[in-house]
Design an enzyme around this catalytic site. Structure first.
Site, PDB file in Angstrom:
ATOM      1  N   SER A  95       0.802  -1.223   0.000  1.00  0.00           N
ATOM      2  CA  SER A  95       0.000   0.000   0.000  1.00  0.00           C
ATOM      3  C   SER A  95       0.833   1.271   0.000  1.00  0.00           C
ATOM      4  O   SER A  95       0.330   2.326  -0.338  1.00  0.00           O
ATOM      5  CB  SER A  95      -0.952  -0.013   1.193  1.00  0.00           C
ATOM      6  OG  SER A  95      -0.204  -0.077   2.389  1.00  0.00           O
ATOM      7  N   HIS A 111      -5.615  -4.142  -1.302  1.00  0.00           N
ATOM      8  CA  HIS A 111      -5.569  -3.042  -2.277  1.00  0.00           C
ATOM      9  C   HIS A 111      -5.679  -3.541  -3.717  1.00  0.00           C
ATOM     10  O   HIS A 111      -5.821  -2.740  -4.637  1.00  0.00           O
ATOM     11  CB  HIS A 111      -4.281  -2.227  -2.108  1.00  0.00           C
ATOM     12  CG  HIS A 111      -4.371  -1.235  -0.989  1.00  0.00           C
ATOM     13  ND1 HIS A 111      -5.023  -0.033  -1.108  1.00  0.00           N
ATOM     14  CD2 HIS A 111      -3.919  -1.289   0.285  1.00  0.00           C
ATOM     15  CE1 HIS A 111      -4.959   0.624   0.038  1.00  0.00           C
ATOM     16  NE2 HIS A 111      -4.290  -0.118   0.902  1.00  0.00           N
ATOM     17  N   LYS A 155     -12.625  -1.336   0.986  1.00  0.00           N
ATOM     18  CA  LYS A 155     -11.945  -0.405   0.071  1.00  0.00           C
ATOM     19  C   LYS A 155     -12.724  -0.335  -1.235  1.00  0.00           C
ATOM     20  O   LYS A 155     -13.771   0.299  -1.283  1.00  0.00           O
ATOM     21  CB  LYS A 155     -10.491  -0.846  -0.099  1.00  0.00           C
ATOM     22  CG  LYS A 155      -9.715  -0.629   1.206  1.00  0.00           C
ATOM     23  CD  LYS A 155      -8.251  -0.981   1.118  1.00  0.00           C
ATOM     24  CE  LYS A 155      -7.546  -0.560   2.398  1.00  0.00           C
ATOM     25  NZ  LYS A 155      -6.813  -1.626   3.057  1.00  0.00           N
TER      26      LYS A 155
HETATM   27  C1  PLP Z   1      -6.785  -2.019   4.491  1.00  0.00           C
HETATM   28  C2  PLP Z   1      -6.082  -3.276   4.653  1.00  0.00           C
HETATM   29  C3  PLP Z   1      -6.518  -4.238   5.562  1.00  0.00           C
HETATM   30  C4  PLP Z   1      -7.659  -3.966   6.509  1.00  0.00           C
HETATM   31  O1  PLP Z   1      -8.874  -3.987   5.876  1.00  0.00           O
HETATM   32  P1  PLP Z   1     -10.156  -3.381   6.625  1.00  0.00           P
HETATM   33  O2  PLP Z   1     -11.292  -4.000   5.932  1.00  0.00           O
HETATM   34  O3  PLP Z   1     -10.080  -1.903   6.498  1.00  0.00           O
HETATM   35  O4  PLP Z   1     -10.054  -3.808   8.048  1.00  0.00           O
HETATM   36  C5  PLP Z   1      -5.858  -5.447   5.609  1.00  0.00           C
HETATM   37  N1  PLP Z   1      -4.797  -5.697   4.821  1.00  0.00           N
HETATM   38  C6  PLP Z   1      -4.324  -4.784   3.951  1.00  0.00           C
HETATM   39  C7  PLP Z   1      -3.160  -5.119   3.076  1.00  0.00           C
HETATM   40  C8  PLP Z   1      -4.948  -3.539   3.837  1.00  0.00           C
HETATM   41  O5  PLP Z   1      -4.484  -2.647   2.978  1.00  0.00           O
END
Ligand code: PLP
Length: 390
Positions: free
Chosen positions: A179, A207, A238
């Site tokens: 990310s 992502h 997301k």
């Molecule tokens: C955002 C993210 C998460 C967490 O996801 P949520 O649904 O917001 O709890 C887990 N792993 C990665 C790689 C992320 O970017």
């Protein structure tokens, strides 16, 4: 001085990392209302703009009328509605994998799945830049852990050759899209190494879900590796636009999780309107890849614009667009100045990224109009020149 007051002063205020949270008034979309002003928003993970999609909103409203607003219990007692089962099936189908289990968030999913799958006599090989939820999940296991340099398959293989033999199951764990830099894990090589050394593969594609591969099926689809990753984690928070997380896996792994996935056993399941909106999102994504095309069009347009202005743009393989500013204080200042010029951005600084590589991580989405992107580019140009960065 109270102990927290002392900590706040020493660790936050004195290091220049104390901050107030921004407050949005209204929806999180291509533009947002912040400090009473409309701003172009380049720091949300709303890749496909589904958080405000009329079909998702309608599905959520309908679910409220039929099911109410709460699920009433954990999944393993009475909080497992037909909707929850339907979502699991819909995820598995969308991802072309045998089975899936949805959790309350991506974070809960990693913490729950890693605890459930990884045992004391096992070994884990984990990328140094893996997401915090993987780190936390692994802390809850008693397995031996080896951390390899990010995306360094040679280092990974060396560690495996040296240590794999002494343990029962071995897991290779990696983010699909990292990310901070927006680069992809070298999954084809990772799979080869896993096969050669009898390791299981676990990819967190939070992502990548909705952004990579055909119709946003993810990084595994992008590399044509369906059926070759044992566990694929994704988020519904997301690109999918709602909230939740999931892991795709074998049928037996699903059965195991429904008995040993602690967030499913000890935390109430997602509310029905959330589930209904997620199911609708997967339908929208399956029916058309229009939104993911729009996302990429916007990302490519913005990346080209930033590069042309002469910024130090990290080569990214995903819609994540990190613009390097440098020093920590300069990065914070840059973001503040953008805000004064109508652009809401997030500075990312040490310790999240290495010292001196502070950046503005721009997240593009299908809900940006070309005018929004031009506003953002103009603000970057103005602030970049004022601060002597370009
Ligand atoms: C955002 C993210 C998460 C967490 O996801 P949520 O649904 O917001 O709890 C887990 N792993 C990665 C790689 C992320 O970017």
């Amino acid at each position: 001085m109270g102990f927290l007051e002392k900590r706040i002063k020493e660790q936050l205020i004195d290091t220049g990392t104390y901050r107030e949270l921004p407050v949005l008034h209204g929806k999180n979309d291509g533009t947002v209302i912040l400090e009473g002003k409309e701003m172009v928003n380049v720091c949300s993970n709303i890749y496909l703009g589904l958080a405000n999609h009329p079909r998702l909103k309608e599905a959520a409203h309908k679910a409220i009328d039929t099911y109410g607003v709460g699920s009433g219990a954990v999944r393993t007692i009475s909080g497992n509605m037909d909707l929850h089962e339907e979502l699991d099936r819909a995820i598995a189908k969308f991802k072309h994998e045998p089975a899936a289990v949805a959790f309350q968030s991506g974070y809960a999913c990693n913490v729950g799945a890693l605890q459930a799958f990884v045992e004391k006599d096992d070994v884990v090989f984990t990328d140094e830049l893996n997401h915090a939820s993987i780190i936390d999940g692994l802390r809850m296991t008693k397995a031996k852990k080896f951390i390899y340099k990010s995306c360094d398959m040679k280092h990974l293989e060396e560690l495996i050759k040296e240590h794999r033999g002494q343990y029962k199951n071995a897991f290779i764990i990696s983010d699909g899209v990292f990310s901070m830099d927006g680069n992809l894990a070298p999954l084809p090589e990772l799979v080869k190494i896993a096969k050669a050394h009898d390791c299981l593969t676990y990819v967190d594609d939070a992502h990548g879900s909705g952004t990579m591969g055909s119709h946003g099926r993810g990084t595994v689809d992008h590399f044509g590796l369906h059926g070759q990753i044992d566990f694929i984690v994704g988020t519904l928070s997301k690109a999918v636009g709602v909230v939740g997380g999931y892991v795709t896996c074998s049928l037996e792994a699903r059965q195991w999780l429904l008995h040993r996935g602690r967030p499913l056993l000890f935390s109430t399941s997602q509310p029905p309107m959330v589930i209904a909106a997620c199911i609708e999102a997967l339908k929208v994504m399956t029916e058309s890849d229009e939104l993911s095309k729009k996302l990429w069009e916007n990302a490519n347009y913005f990346k080209a614009g930033i590069a042309k202005l002469g910024f130090n743009l990290i080569e990214s393989e995903s819609p994540i667009t990190p613009v390097v500013i440098g020093a920590e204080d300069k990065s914070l200042q840059f973001s503040n100045n953008l805000r004064k010029n109508g652009v809401f951005s997030a500075p990312i600084i040490f310790p999240t990224v290495p010292k001196g590589t502070g950046r503005i991580r721009c997240m593009l989405s299908a809900s940006h109009t070309k005018a929004n992107l031009d506003t953002a580019l103009a603000a970057f140009e103005k602030v970049g020149k004022e601060m002597g960065i370009i």
